[in-house]
Design a protein around this motif. Sequence first.
Motif, PDB file in Angstrom:
ATOM      1  N   ASN A 260       7.945  17.315 -42.353  1.00  0.00           N
ATOM      2  CA  ASN A 260       6.813  16.399 -42.459  1.00  0.00           C
ATOM      3  C   ASN A 260       7.180  14.940 -42.209  1.00  0.00           C
ATOM      4  OD1 ASN A 260       4.986  18.441 -43.108  1.00  0.00           O
ATOM      5  ND2 ASN A 260       5.788  18.469 -45.206  1.00  0.00           N
ATOM      6  N   ILE A 261       8.471  14.630 -42.195  1.00  0.00           N
ATOM      7  CA  ILE A 261       8.836  13.221 -41.952  1.00  0.00           C
ATOM      8  C   ILE A 261       8.624  12.886 -40.474  1.00  0.00           C
ATOM      9  CG2 ILE A 261      10.495  13.157 -43.858  1.00  0.00           C
ATOM     10  CD1 ILE A 261      12.740  13.173 -41.707  1.00  0.00           C
ATOM     11  N   THR A 262       8.504  11.589 -40.196  1.00  0.00           N
ATOM     12  CA  THR A 262       8.278  11.187 -38.802  1.00  0.00           C
ATOM     13  C   THR A 262       9.613  11.126 -38.065  1.00  0.00           C
ATOM     14  OG1 THR A 262       8.527   8.849 -39.256  1.00  0.00           O
ATOM     15  CG2 THR A 262       6.291   9.757 -39.444  1.00  0.00           C
ATOM     16  N   VAL A 263       9.517  11.105 -36.749  1.00  0.00           N
ATOM     17  CA  VAL A 263      10.728  11.056 -35.929  1.00  0.00           C
ATOM     18  C   VAL A 263      11.501   9.765 -36.217  1.00  0.00           C
ATOM     19  CG1 VAL A 263      11.586  10.958 -33.559  1.00  0.00           C
ATOM     20  CG2 VAL A 263       9.753  12.540 -34.162  1.00  0.00           C
ATOM     21  N   GLU A 269      17.250   7.562 -40.987  1.00  0.00           N
ATOM     22  CA  GLU A 269      18.015   8.164 -42.081  1.00  0.00           C
ATOM     23  C   GLU A 269      19.293   8.855 -41.620  1.00  0.00           C
ATOM     24  OE1 GLU A 269      17.570   8.634 -45.546  1.00  0.00           O
ATOM     25  OE2 GLU A 269      16.336   6.837 -45.229  1.00  0.00           O
ATOM     26  N   TYR A 270      19.174   9.588 -40.517  1.00  0.00           N
ATOM     27  CA  TYR A 270      20.262  10.519 -40.195  1.00  0.00           C
ATOM     28  C   TYR A 270      21.064  10.191 -38.940  1.00  0.00           C
ATOM     29  CZ  TYR A 270      17.805  13.278 -43.654  1.00  0.00           C
ATOM     30  OH  TYR A 270      17.211  13.709 -44.798  1.00  0.00           O
ATOM     31  N   PHE A 271      20.491   9.362 -38.067  1.00  0.00           N
ATOM     32  CA  PHE A 271      21.196   9.125 -36.810  1.00  0.00           C
ATOM     33  C   PHE A 271      22.326   8.111 -36.927  1.00  0.00           C
ATOM     34  CE2 PHE A 271      18.162  10.567 -33.213  1.00  0.00           C
ATOM     35  CZ  PHE A 271      18.004  11.772 -33.871  1.00  0.00           C
ATOM     36  N   ASN A 294      16.180  16.077 -27.857  1.00  0.00           N
ATOM     37  CA  ASN A 294      14.719  16.115 -27.794  1.00  0.00           C
ATOM     38  C   ASN A 294      14.093  14.872 -28.415  1.00  0.00           C
ATOM     39  OD1 ASN A 294      14.805  18.503 -26.472  1.00  0.00           O
ATOM     40  ND2 ASN A 294      14.270  19.773 -28.241  1.00  0.00           N
ATOM     41  N   VAL A 295      14.792  14.318 -29.432  1.00  0.00           N
ATOM     42  CA  VAL A 295      14.320  13.065 -30.026  1.00  0.00           C
ATOM     43  C   VAL A 295      14.449  11.955 -28.988  1.00  0.00           C
ATOM     44  CG1 VAL A 295      14.797  11.303 -31.767  1.00  0.00           C
ATOM     45  CG2 VAL A 295      14.889  13.736 -32.380  1.00  0.00           C
ATOM     46  N   ASN A 296      15.603  11.910 -28.341  1.00  0.00           N
ATOM     47  CA  ASN A 296      15.837  10.828 -27.374  1.00  0.00           C
ATOM     48  C   ASN A 296      14.941  10.925 -26.146  1.00  0.00           C
ATOM     49  OD1 ASN A 296      17.750   9.502 -28.931  1.00  0.00           O
ATOM     50  ND2 ASN A 296      19.400  10.826 -28.190  1.00  0.00           N
ATOM     51  N   LYS A 297      14.486  12.150 -25.838  1.00  0.00           N
ATOM     52  CA  LYS A 297      13.592  12.320 -24.692  1.00  0.00           C
ATOM     53  C   LYS A 297      12.194  11.779 -24.996  1.00  0.00           C
ATOM     54  CE  LYS A 297      15.487  16.472 -22.759  1.00  0.00           C
ATOM     55  NZ  LYS A 297      15.310  17.902 -23.014  1.00  0.00           N
ATOM     56  N   LEU A 298      11.874  11.737 -26.280  1.00  0.00           N
ATOM     57  CA  LEU A 298      10.545  11.284 -26.695  1.00  0.00           C
ATOM     58  C   LEU A 298      10.457   9.760 -26.547  1.00  0.00           C
ATOM     59  CD1 LEU A 298       8.230  12.951 -28.114  1.00  0.00           C
ATOM     60  CD2 LEU A 298       9.104  12.018 -30.258  1.00  0.00           C
ATOM     61  N   PRO A 299       9.408   9.241 -25.880  1.00  0.00           N
ATOM     62  CA  PRO A 299       9.284   7.788 -25.737  1.00  0.00           C
ATOM     63  C   PRO A 299       9.290   7.111 -27.120  1.00  0.00           C
ATOM     64  CG  PRO A 299       7.642   8.918 -24.409  1.00  0.00           C
ATOM     65  CD  PRO A 299       8.316   9.967 -25.224  1.00  0.00           C
ATOM     66  N   TRP A 303       7.610   7.525 -31.719  1.00  0.00           N
ATOM     67  CA  TRP A 303       8.459   7.910 -32.849  1.00  0.00           C
ATOM     68  C   TRP A 303       7.754   7.750 -34.194  1.00  0.00           C
ATOM     69  CZ3 TRP A 303      14.431   6.832 -32.426  1.00  0.00           C
ATOM     70  CH2 TRP A 303      14.913   7.465 -31.266  1.00  0.00           C
ATOM     71  N   GLU A 304       6.873   6.735 -34.297  1.00  0.00           N
ATOM     72  CA  GLU A 304       6.200   6.495 -35.573  1.00  0.00           C
ATOM     73  C   GLU A 304       5.163   7.570 -35.864  1.00  0.00           C
ATOM     74  OE1 GLU A 304       6.509   4.678 -38.174  1.00  0.00           O
ATOM     75  OE2 GLU A 304       8.193   3.442 -37.468  1.00  0.00           O
ATOM     76  N   GLU A 305       4.453   8.010 -34.823  1.00  0.00           N
ATOM     77  CA  GLU A 305       3.354   8.951 -35.069  1.00  0.00           C
ATOM     78  C   GLU A 305       3.784  10.425 -35.032  1.00  0.00           C
ATOM     79  OE1 GLU A 305       0.723   9.547 -31.404  1.00  0.00           O
ATOM     80  OE2 GLU A 305       1.296   7.412 -31.285  1.00  0.00           O
ATOM     81  N   LYS A 306       4.818  10.748 -34.189  1.00  0.00           N
ATOM     82  CA  LYS A 306       5.220  12.156 -34.088  1.00  0.00           C
ATOM     83  C   LYS A 306       6.019  12.568 -35.320  1.00  0.00           C
ATOM     84  CE  LYS A 306       3.855  13.457 -29.908  1.00  0.00           C
ATOM     85  NZ  LYS A 306       2.896  14.537 -29.723  1.00  0.00           N
ATOM     86  N   ARG A 307       5.771  13.802 -35.749  1.00  0.00           N
ATOM     87  CA  ARG A 307       6.519  14.335 -36.887  1.00  0.00           C
ATOM     88  C   ARG A 307       7.544  15.360 -36.392  1.00  0.00           C
ATOM     89  NH1 ARG A 307       4.736  12.462 -41.552  1.00  0.00           N
ATOM     90  NH2 ARG A 307       2.812  11.280 -41.328  1.00  0.00           N
ATOM     91  N   ILE A 308       8.497  15.644 -37.268  1.00  0.00           N
ATOM     92  CA  ILE A 308       9.543  16.605 -36.902  1.00  0.00           C
ATOM     93  C   ILE A 308       8.918  17.946 -36.499  1.00  0.00           C
ATOM     94  CG2 ILE A 308      11.547  17.874 -37.786  1.00  0.00           C
ATOM     95  CD1 ILE A 308      11.933  14.846 -37.221  1.00  0.00           C
TER      96      ILE A 308
END
Length: 373
Positions: A260-263, A269-271, A294-299, A303-308
Amino acid sequence: MFKNAVKLFKIFGIQIDIDFSWVIIFLLVVWILAFQFFPRFYPFSTTTNIILGFITSIVFFASVIFHELAHSLVAKRQGINVKKITLFIFGGVSQITEEPGTAKAEFKMAIAGPLSSIFLGMVFLGIYVIGRNFLPLTLKAPIGFLADINLTLAIFNLIPGFPLDGGRVFRSILWYFNKDILKSTKIAVWTGRIFAFFLIGFGVFRIVFADLSGLWFILIGFFLDQAAISSLFQMEANIILNKISVEKVMDTNPKLISENITVSELAREYFKDTKAHSFLVKDNENIGYVRVDNVNKLPKNLWEEKRISDIVDRYEGEDLLKKSDTALKALEHMRGQDIDQLPVLENQNLVGAVSIEKVIEYLNEEMKAGKSK
Ligand SMILES: [Zn+2]
């Protein structure tokens, strides 16, 4: 192994790739042919030399692919999976995901390469001999070179030092008679290292008494030595990891990321200070993973709106381990899929997770303990 490889084409179901470093050797071969070899032996114009150098170089690397295809096709016939063939600065390599199971299988796989080069060399030599009275010199020159180079390649590869083909042939023969693959590998690795040192010595000799071409022998010598050492390391590691179950190396309380956390929360937190390629994700029922790629491919603006949950992948089939699976199986699977962790299940429940990091840590300790014994 090759991060900067470009896909070229697929043949007999095998992907052929070109690593960026190959451009260096390709240009070097063109240059040697166009400005040294052809001018020295033939009365061509500079333009003809360059065109011939270019075409001959392409046919030469096609011969290298032919050689690797021979290894790969024999491997496939033995039921061994071949990932792809990659051309790189030191030639070609077939990326075969597993070691052959028997000495006979290894012998056939290894000998196929040099035999294919001898075959090609003989074909070019045959054309050269038959056509010597009527073929134009602009054809005879490259054909003669291709006959020479393929036969030279076959002889070089037959030197009985690991990891050259001849070293594999040598190992398979030892293995066939002594039934001990580790001992056989050690012997073939040693002959390989002796040959590598010989090449380095020869390179130094050439630099001192002839020209800078010795540098190339030194580089190949170092490359072969490293490859020999790492083949032995790999074999010892496989033997250790094949003996233990994942239960011994799994983390029974793995860190799970909520889906449920955002990208951007994940990134914050983790990168920060991790080299991981993937993270474990928990949703209501299942365990999944998210790839850093896949995270890095996402514009970034998403990142704020997309969730894991939007980018999560599910573990399925072979990804799901049992406690009794070997650590080797887990490691090979993680490397094959390029993921860092796999879940361990018992009666459909998560009981732990295995990570590449943990397996390597265990391996290092075992190897250290083995050395001090
Ligand atoms: Zn080969």
